[in-house]
Design a protein around this motif. Structure first.
Motif, PDB file in Angstrom:
ATOM      1  N   LYS A 242       0.852  -1.191   0.000  1.00 52.99           N
ATOM      2  CA  LYS A 242       0.000   0.000   0.000  1.00 52.99           C
ATOM      3  C   LYS A 242       0.890   1.244   0.000  1.00 52.99           C
TER       4      LYS A 242
ATOM      5  N   PHE B  89      -0.363  -3.885   4.083  1.00 57.24           N
ATOM      6  CA  PHE B  89      -1.689  -3.562   4.606  1.00 57.24           C
ATOM      7  C   PHE B  89      -2.497  -4.852   4.726  1.00 57.24           C
TER       8      PHE B  89
ATOM      9  N   PRO C 144      -6.142  -6.173   5.990  1.00 55.92           N
ATOM     10  CA  PRO C 144      -7.498  -5.937   6.502  1.00 55.92           C
ATOM     11  C   PRO C 144      -7.786  -6.866   7.675  1.00 55.92           C
TER      12      PRO C 144
ATOM     13  N   CYS D 171      -9.950   4.608  12.839  1.00 54.49           N
ATOM     14  CA  CYS D 171      -8.849   4.895  11.927  1.00 54.49           C
ATOM     15  C   CYS D 171      -7.902   5.927  12.538  1.00 54.49           C
TER      16      CYS D 171
ATOM     17  N   GLU E 164     -14.250   0.349   8.451  1.00 57.52           N
ATOM     18  CA  GLU E 164     -13.518  -0.895   8.185  1.00 57.52           C
ATOM     19  C   GLU E 164     -12.037  -0.539   8.083  1.00 57.52           C
TER      20      GLU E 164
ATOM     21  N   GLY F 132      -7.632  -1.703   8.574  1.00 52.61           N
ATOM     22  CA  GLY F 132      -6.614  -2.733   8.434  1.00 52.61           C
ATOM     23  C   GLY F 132      -5.322  -2.203   9.019  1.00 52.61           C
TER      24      GLY F 132
ATOM     25  N   TYR G  86      -3.666   1.173  12.619  1.00 45.69           N
ATOM     26  CA  TYR G  86      -4.890   0.834  11.909  1.00 45.69           C
ATOM     27  C   TYR G  86      -5.388   2.058  11.146  1.00 45.69           C
TER      28      TYR G  86
ATOM     29  N   CYS H 159      -8.114   3.320   7.619  1.00 42.79           N
ATOM     30  CA  CYS H 159      -9.263   2.923   6.823  1.00 42.79           C
ATOM     31  C   CYS H 159      -8.854   2.036   5.651  1.00 42.79           C
ATOM     32  N   GLN H 160      -9.653   1.029   5.410  1.00 43.45           N
ATOM     33  CA  GLN H 160      -9.436   0.182   4.242  1.00 43.45           C
ATOM     34  C   GLN H 160      -9.798   0.946   2.968  1.00 43.45           C
ATOM     35  N   ASP H 161     -10.812   1.790   3.062  1.00 41.23           N
ATOM     36  CA  ASP H 161     -11.282   2.596   1.940  1.00 41.23           C
ATOM     37  C   ASP H 161     -10.727   4.013   2.083  1.00 41.23           C
TER      38      ASP H 161
END
Length: 214
Positions: free
Chosen positions: A129, A148, A150, A157, A165, A167, A187, A189-191
């Motif tokens: 990432k 990264f 998840p 976040c 969500e 990771g 941690y 955000c995944q998005d």
């Protein structure tokens, strides 16, 4: 009037319009509503260090928001004054990661630069990432990379401090002894698109970039 609002500041102003909408929908006391309006104006102005009279007048109209429709009109009015994220090229971003071979970089043309505070993507070739943000004072682009993973559940976040969500992003940092490395992670955000929309300040983003840089 030139653009003067950062994306995170725009998001903060947007959050204040929602507070006003909620207030008008649940409170009937005029004194309470006046206090709510005054607080919204104060909070919006306080996210800026310096404002011209024209800029201040534009922002103070936030107090007129009573419902969703008025909020949308107000936000559309100030949107043209949002400063876009610094435009970038593939070659320019690759220079931020000189050790990564065959790095594929997203096109700036495919991104709404007025809606982001950082750029992030997963490179399938290296399965890593990448995050690119602007330095706080020079506005130069700075990049970090890491793994990264998840966790398939929601959490707070580190960047936007929202419940999303997330990771674990982990980067290798040069150790105090030459030739050694330590791992640091948080941690996030995944998005990244949702994260950019949730950012209300750049403080955590800048701290994260600094802490995970070599």
């Amino acid at each position: 009037m030139e653009a003067f609002i950062r994306n995170d500041q725009y998001n903060f102003i947007k959050s204040q319009t929602q507070i006003l909408i909620n207030g008008h929908g649940t409170v009937n006391n005029s004194d309470v509503l006046q206090a709510l309006k005054a607080l919204a104006k104060e909070k919006v102005l306080n996210v800026f260090d310096v404002l011209s009279e024209e800029q201040e007048e534009l922002l103070l109209s936030v107090a007129e928001v009573r419902n969703k429709e008025q909020a949308e009109v107000f936000l559309e009015t100030i949107k043209p004054y949002v400063i876009p994220f610094k435009s970038f090229t593939e070659a320019g971003v690759k220079k931020l990661f000189p050790k990564v071979k065959k790095l594929k970089v997203p096109s700036a043309d495919s991104i709404d630069l007025t809606s982001i505070s950082y750029v992030s993507w997963i490179d399938k070739g290296s399965n890593r990432k990448f995050i690119v943000a602007q330095e706080p004072y020079t506005q130069k682009l700075k990049g970090i990379q890491g793994t990264f993973k998840p966790i398939n559940q929601k959490g707070i976040c580190t960047l936007c401090h929202s419940y999303e969500e997330v990771g674990m992003f982990t980067a290798e940092i040069k150790g105090t002894v030459q030739g050694t490395f330590t791992q640091r992670g948080n941690y996030i955000c995944q998005d990244s698109e949702a994260c950019n929309q949730n950012l209300l300040t750049l403080e955590r983003l800048h701290d994260f970039m600094l802490r995970l840089s070599n």
